[in-house]
Write a protein that holds these residues in place. Structure first.
Motif, PDB file in Angstrom:
ATOM      1  N   LEU A 257       1.059  -1.419   0.064  1.00 28.70           N
ATOM      2  CA  LEU A 257      -0.107   0.394   0.393  1.00 28.70           C
ATOM      3  C   LEU A 257       0.348   1.325  -0.057  1.00 28.70           C
ATOM      4  O   LEU A 257       0.593   2.528  -0.524  1.00 28.70           O
ATOM      5  N   LEU A 258       2.461   1.198   0.473  1.00 24.73           N
ATOM      6  CA  LEU A 258       2.940   2.166   0.673  1.00 24.73           C
ATOM      7  C   LEU A 258       4.228   2.321  -0.645  1.00 24.73           C
ATOM      8  O   LEU A 258       5.323   2.603  -0.218  1.00 24.73           O
ATOM      9  N   ALA A 259       4.336   0.938  -1.326  1.00 23.18           N
ATOM     10  CA  ALA A 259       4.905   0.957  -2.857  1.00 23.18           C
ATOM     11  C   ALA A 259       5.457   2.134  -3.220  1.00 23.18           C
ATOM     12  O   ALA A 259       6.842   2.872  -3.667  1.00 23.18           O
ATOM     13  N   ASP A 260       3.880   3.029  -3.203  1.00 23.93           N
ATOM     14  CA  ASP A 260       4.828   4.508  -3.985  1.00 23.93           C
ATOM     15  C   ASP A 260       6.014   5.080  -2.995  1.00 23.93           C
ATOM     16  O   ASP A 260       6.181   6.444  -4.172  1.00 23.93           O
ATOM     17  N   ALA A 261       5.787   5.550  -2.282  1.00 17.07           N
ATOM     18  CA  ALA A 261       6.397   6.003  -1.723  1.00 17.07           C
ATOM     19  C   ALA A 261       7.682   6.232  -1.418  1.00 17.07           C
ATOM     20  O   ALA A 261       8.339   5.228  -1.957  1.00 17.07           O
ATOM     21  N   SER A 262       8.543   7.660  -0.508  1.00 15.70           N
ATOM     22  CA  SER A 262       9.579   7.358  -1.602  1.00 15.70           C
ATOM     23  C   SER A 262      10.506   6.062  -0.275  1.00 15.70           C
ATOM     24  O   SER A 262       9.824   5.533   0.766  1.00 15.70           O
ATOM     25  N   GLN A 263      12.146   5.920  -0.617  1.00 16.14           N
ATOM     26  CA  GLN A 263      12.442   5.008   0.776  1.00 16.14           C
ATOM     27  C   GLN A 263      11.950   6.092   2.521  1.00 16.14           C
ATOM     28  O   GLN A 263      12.215   5.053   3.355  1.00 16.14           O
ATOM     29  N   ASP A 264      12.747   7.156   2.160  1.00 15.62           N
ATOM     30  CA  ASP A 264      12.242   7.620   3.543  1.00 15.62           C
ATOM     31  C   ASP A 264      10.719   7.813   3.885  1.00 15.62           C
ATOM     32  O   ASP A 264      11.266   7.220   5.139  1.00 15.62           O
ATOM     33  N   GLU A 265      10.440   7.454   3.471  1.00 18.14           N
ATOM     34  CA  GLU A 265       9.048   8.101   3.660  1.00 18.14           C
ATOM     35  C   GLU A 265       8.171   6.803   4.120  1.00 18.14           C
ATOM     36  O   GLU A 265       7.947   7.177   4.875  1.00 18.14           O
ATOM     37  N   GLN A 266       8.657   5.295   3.930  1.00 12.97           N
ATOM     38  CA  GLN A 266       8.472   4.064   4.308  1.00 12.97           C
ATOM     39  C   GLN A 266       9.193   3.510   5.278  1.00 12.97           C
ATOM     40  O   GLN A 266       8.710   3.323   6.363  1.00 12.97           O
ATOM     41  N   SER A 267      10.321   4.077   5.872  1.00 16.23           N
ATOM     42  CA  SER A 267      10.954   4.089   6.948  1.00 16.23           C
ATOM     43  C   SER A 267      10.348   4.616   7.858  1.00 16.23           C
ATOM     44  O   SER A 267      11.008   4.361   9.052  1.00 16.23           O
ATOM     45  N   ALA A 268      10.280   5.948   7.085  1.00 16.12           N
ATOM     46  CA  ALA A 268       9.928   6.509   8.593  1.00 16.12           C
ATOM     47  C   ALA A 268       7.993   5.954   9.534  1.00 16.12           C
ATOM     48  O   ALA A 268       8.352   5.744   9.786  1.00 16.12           O
ATOM     49  N   VAL A 269       7.897   5.664   8.392  1.00 17.07           N
ATOM     50  CA  VAL A 269       5.954   4.785   9.193  1.00 17.07           C
ATOM     51  C   VAL A 269       6.793   3.205   9.602  1.00 17.07           C
ATOM     52  O   VAL A 269       6.010   2.763  10.476  1.00 17.07           O
ATOM     53  N   PHE A 270       7.365   2.139   9.195  1.00 16.59           N
ATOM     54  CA  PHE A 270       7.904   1.291   9.493  1.00 16.59           C
ATOM     55  C   PHE A 270       8.356   1.391  10.628  1.00 16.59           C
ATOM     56  O   PHE A 270       8.858   0.283  11.417  1.00 16.59           O
ATOM     57  N   GLY A 271       9.613   2.353  11.021  1.00 17.26           N
ATOM     58  CA  GLY A 271      10.320   2.269  12.115  1.00 17.26           C
ATOM     59  C   GLY A 271      10.695   3.645  12.389  1.00 17.26           C
ATOM     60  O   GLY A 271      10.534   3.553  14.373  1.00 17.26           O
ATOM     61  N   GLY A 272      11.212   4.344  11.991  1.00 19.66           N
ATOM     62  CA  GLY A 272      11.797   5.726  12.784  1.00 19.66           C
ATOM     63  C   GLY A 272      11.004   6.882  13.183  1.00 19.66           C
ATOM     64  O   GLY A 272      11.230   7.263  14.561  1.00 19.66           O
ATOM     65  N   ASN A 273       9.418   6.366  12.541  1.00 19.69           N
ATOM     66  CA  ASN A 273       8.617   7.499  13.904  1.00 19.69           C
ATOM     67  C   ASN A 273       8.044   6.620  14.919  1.00 19.69           C
ATOM     68  O   ASN A 273       7.732   7.590  16.061  1.00 19.69           O
TER      69      ASN A 273
END
Length: 281
Positions: A257-273
């Protein structure tokens, strides 16, 4: 990429009493790290935040102490924090919060609201007690239905110096229900800067036994559009998830569902945040 499961429940019936389990027969058994870890490793999960499991009030502190200590007993993938259950409606909350909040590994609190009378969290003592978390760094998770979104909004607004997390995307009815009330509530809630949203729980709210990405997409798109990439965290809601899916399948769906997001955006949602909001480090 670090993938933090911010919503993993562990059930140990030999240690704690879970009054609600009798109403959900498929979950009326133990769910332990021994069962979860192989699935998590296979899916690519790297860290676990344990979420309280609505144990009996007498067991709240014991559950927090037990789950906070699990990280010291697991090598590699392990529990790096726990969210403790609590009763902010109680006059004893200040002492409880001070005592339990000091346990190494406790990162916040949660009080289940969607199964409780609305008046419980509207009582002045509830917000007054949660404001005591100001300055501690301890978070407060909220789980409500769409018709209760205003309750959550009022609570978050009344405690501006406390970091809140809205669980399960605010529980949209993805089985074909009207999403208008949910959408409006999410939009209004996202205007509060001290509230984040948990990308979790939507598999349980999707059509039983046959959900697709298209069933989940409205929830994913609206929470991202509303909260942005820096205020959304991912969670599994295992083992409640197993009522309508599995751990690997849900994480794969979330990533798709988030595949079109940038790597930074995906990293934020799945871990960084999660590392930042829950102070997991």
């Amino acid at each position: 990429m670090r993938i933090v499961d911010t919503h993993c429940h562990l059930i140990h019936r030999d240690r704690h009493n879970y009054p609600w389990l009798s109403r959900v027969p498929p979950l009326q058994r133990d769910f332990t790290l021994a069962e979860y870890l192989p699935q998590a490793r296979a899916a690519g999960i790297t860290d676990i935040l344990h979420m309280e499991v609505d144990v009996a009030e007498a067991d709240l502190e014991a559950e927090a102490r037990f789950t906070a200590g699990l990280g010291h007993n697991v090598t590699g993938l392990g529990v790096i924090g726990t969210i403790a259950g609590c009763r902010p409606e109680s006059a004893g909350f200040p002492a409880f919060a001070e005592r339990v909040g000091a346990i190494p590994g406790v990162r916040g609190f949660r009080r289940i609201l969607h199964t409780q009378p609305d008046d419980l969290s509207r009582a002045p003592i509830f917000a007054e007690n949660i404001r005591r978390l100001s300055g501690t760094g301890l978070t407060f998770d909220i789980c409500v239905f769409p018709q209760q979104h205003q309750i959550a909004i009022d609570l978050v607004r009344a405690c501006p110096d406390v970091q809140f997390v809205l669980d399960h995307c605010g529980n949209p009815d993805l089985k074909g229900g009207d999403l208008a009330v949910w959408r409006a509530g999410i939009t209004a809630a996202a205007a509060l800067p001290n509230l984040a949203c948990k990308f979790s729980g939507i598999v349980t709210n999707a059509p039983s036994g046959g959900w697709t990405l298209d069933h989940l997409r409205p929830a994913a798109e609206h929470i991202i559009a509303s909260f942005g990439w820096n205020r959304v965290v991912w969670g599994s809601d295992w083992p409640v998830l197993t009522l309508n899916g599995d751990l690997g399948g849900w994480l794969a769906a979330a990533r798709a569902l988030l595949a079109d997001a940038s790597q930074d955006e995906q990293s934020a949602v799945f871990g960084g945040n999660a590392l930042r909001i829950y102070r997991l480090g």
